[in-house]
Design a protein around this motif. Sequence first.
Motif, short mmCIF file in Angstrom:
data_model
loop_
_atom_site.label_atom_id
_atom_site.label_comp_id
_atom_site.label_asym_id
_atom_site.label_seq_id
_atom_site.Cartn_x
_atom_site.Cartn_y
_atom_site.Cartn_z
N THR A 42 4.02 -0.45 4.14
CA THR A 42 4.34 0.69 3.06
C THR A 42 2.94 1.45 2.52
O THR A 42 3.37 2.69 2.18
CB THR A 42 4.93 -0.27 1.99
OG1 THR A 42 6.29 -0.80 2.35
CG2 THR A 42 5.36 0.75 0.88
N THR A 43 1.95 0.77 2.53
CA THR A 43 0.78 1.40 2.18
C THR A 43 0.56 2.62 2.98
O THR A 43 0.02 3.57 2.77
CB THR A 43 -0.49 0.36 2.11
OG1 THR A 43 0.11 -0.73 1.39
CG2 THR A 43 -1.76 0.89 1.49
N ILE A 44 0.44 2.22 4.42
CA ILE A 44 0.24 3.46 5.41
C ILE A 44 1.17 4.49 5.32
O ILE A 44 0.88 5.78 5.17
CB ILE A 44 0.14 2.83 6.67
CG1 ILE A 44 -0.94 2.02 7.00
CG2 ILE A 44 0.12 3.84 7.74
CD1 ILE A 44 -0.72 1.13 8.39
N ALA A 45 2.45 4.06 4.91
CA ALA A 45 3.49 5.34 4.68
C ALA A 45 3.29 6.12 3.54
O ALA A 45 3.71 7.22 3.47
CB ALA A 45 4.87 4.64 4.75
N ARG A 72 6.64 2.46 -6.52
CA ARG A 72 5.51 3.14 -7.73
C ARG A 72 4.71 2.43 -8.25
O ARG A 72 3.49 2.84 -8.31
CB ARG A 72 6.52 3.96 -8.76
CG ARG A 72 7.05 5.33 -8.36
CD ARG A 72 7.75 5.98 -9.57
NE ARG A 72 8.53 7.15 -9.12
CZ ARG A 72 8.19 8.33 -8.88
NH1 ARG A 72 6.55 8.39 -8.89
NH2 ARG A 72 8.71 9.47 -8.38
N ALA A 73 5.04 1.10 -8.60
CA ALA A 73 3.95 0.07 -8.86
C ALA A 73 3.17 -0.14 -7.66
O ALA A 73 1.93 -0.57 -8.10
CB ALA A 73 4.61 -1.31 -9.38
N GLY A 74 3.65 -0.29 -6.56
CA GLY A 74 2.54 -0.56 -5.24
C GLY A 74 1.66 0.49 -5.27
O GLY A 74 0.48 0.26 -4.92
N ALA A 75 2.22 1.61 -5.27
CA ALA A 75 1.30 2.87 -5.20
C ALA A 75 0.23 2.80 -6.31
O ALA A 75 -0.93 3.03 -5.89
CB ALA A 75 1.93 4.15 -5.31
N ALA A 76 0.58 2.53 -7.42
CA ALA A 76 -0.31 2.93 -8.58
C ALA A 76 -1.47 1.51 -8.53
O ALA A 76 -2.75 1.91 -8.95
CB ALA A 76 0.60 2.32 -10.00
N SER A 77 -0.90 0.37 -8.01
CA SER A 77 -2.02 -0.58 -7.53
C SER A 77 -3.20 -0.25 -6.91
O SER A 77 -4.28 -0.68 -6.86
CB SER A 77 -1.15 -1.84 -7.14
OG SER A 77 -0.93 -1.75 -5.81
N HIS A 78 -2.85 0.78 -6.06
CA HIS A 78 -4.02 1.62 -5.17
C HIS A 78 -4.57 2.65 -5.62
O HIS A 78 -5.41 3.27 -4.99
CB HIS A 78 -3.36 1.73 -3.62
CG HIS A 78 -2.98 0.45 -2.98
ND1 HIS A 78 -4.20 -0.29 -2.51
CD2 HIS A 78 -1.83 -0.04 -2.62
CE1 HIS A 78 -3.49 -1.22 -1.90
NE2 HIS A 78 -2.39 -1.21 -1.87
N GLY A 79 -3.99 3.08 -6.92
CA GLY A 79 -4.59 4.25 -7.64
C GLY A 79 -4.10 5.55 -6.86
O GLY A 79 -4.43 6.72 -7.04
N ILE A 226 -8.38 -3.01 6.93
CA ILE A 226 -8.25 -4.09 6.09
C ILE A 226 -7.22 -3.30 4.80
O ILE A 226 -7.24 -2.00 4.97
CB ILE A 226 -9.68 -4.24 5.28
CG1 ILE A 226 -10.26 -2.95 4.99
CG2 ILE A 226 -10.34 -5.09 6.15
CD1 ILE A 226 -11.65 -3.18 4.16
N ILE A 227 -6.68 -3.74 3.88
CA ILE A 227 -5.93 -3.28 2.94
C ILE A 227 -6.84 -3.53 1.62
O ILE A 227 -7.10 -4.68 1.22
CB ILE A 227 -4.65 -3.97 2.75
CG1 ILE A 227 -3.79 -3.71 4.03
CG2 ILE A 227 -3.79 -3.45 1.43
CD1 ILE A 227 -2.30 -4.24 3.87
#
Length: 503
Positions: A42-45, A72-79, A226-227
């Motif tokens: 999901t992060t790569i996507a 959206r919450a997951g994206a926000a955690s990565h800025g 790494i993530i």
Amino acid sequence: MNTAAPATKARTGVSGLDTVLAGGLSPGHVFLLEGNPGAGKTTIALQFLIEGARLGEQGLYITLSETESELRAGAASHGMVIDGNIEIFEVVPPESLLDADQQQSLLYSSDLELGETTKEIFAAFERIKPRRVVLDSLSEIRLLAQSSLRYRRQILALKHYFARQGATVLLLDDLTSDVLDKTVHSVVHGVIHLEEMAPSYGSERRRLRIIKYRGQAFRGGYHDFIIQTGGVVVFPRLVAAEHRSSYARDQISCNIPELDLLLGGGLERGSSTLILGPAGTGKSTFSFQFLVAAVARGEKVAAFIFDEELGLLFTRLKALGMDLEVMRNAGLIHIEQLDAAELSPGEFAHRVRSCVDKSDAKTVIIDSINGYQASMPDENSLILHMHELLQYLNRQGANTFLTVAQHGLVGDMKAPVDVTYLADTVILLRYFEAAGKVRRAVSVIKKRTGFHEDTIREYRIDTSGLRFGDPLVGFQGVLRGVPEFIATSTPLLATDGGDSGNS
């Protein structure tokens, strides 16, 4: 391999991944991104869609498993900011299919739901007209299809539809329904496989591999990643043959005449040196003597420390006349403490390469290989990683100093891994007993690039640093640790003045 990318490639926005993919994803094709839950799909996507938005391309994230608020919450955690150029379309099962009283008895509800889901996906695409699409995840479609034949036909229908529209598509598969089903592999244009491994101790390790990429050369093999906050960072596998530079192969000095004589006048630039010996013989002190000499020549240097806490290292070497802390604060050296339990070998090679590329470091210390080995899955991988890293550093004209602690103190000692054949020069340190005292001896047992002394010299480490004596011609058996006194013509170093124990 030439990894230069055509301008038409759809860049992923993932640091390092475009290098592995030789520039990015071929536009207008469907790709599979697969891996177990938590691998980073999901992060790569999201990074893929955000990179498209940055370039002015409309993106569409079709989710069948996560809700829009979760994404959206997951994206926000990565800025990450999901703006107007990215649309999230959440496929919600029809309420009639969730109500047991409304379900058909003669027609499987999955038939109705699969058809309804496909219609919703196509309708969302027609409404948004995206250039980049993410479909998350195929496991839901596989379950709704119920049979391999119907699943394959559904994937083919999606592929042909997106291909006609010219969209670049990422299909995500979490491998939860059938890990042996390779239906999608034969249909899509390329396959990116993510893996997550849990070692016996330390943090999880992640790596990826390009299984397939039609009509395109790519960097094969496994690549660590790494993530972290901000997204996924990939560390492409280092291939030394891709990196060449020209430099003068002159000799470098350590600024200690006796040691230079032992080395046949010094070390050749662009070579690697292995310093081998039991604990406490001064392996780190020898390597840092070369580092200080490089600083005196006005060169940039770098040290990567696995075993010793930096504060203790600074204090210990300052007592020997080497003030590393002052050098670091003045920007003359880069010194970094590493935790093997938290570091993958790919990330370590990336750190070394980045330091050499950015600062043009000409002296690199890795202290020690024992700590480096802890980040390797097995010994064979260590040898391969070390070979590529040393070849890369040599081709950049950098002198590399490696230390290895052998098991035991005297007698028959063995190293945890044999890397002597990789190094251009091998310096052997030993304890020996003479005149009722424990002493230290040094010899050069290998040098590829020319002559070296075949003698054994005694040395001491005191407040003046390294001090060397004359060749020990009056002894034999020094390297075994139990010498025999055979002559009276060998003077031993005086032992007053405060000996310092060093590793």
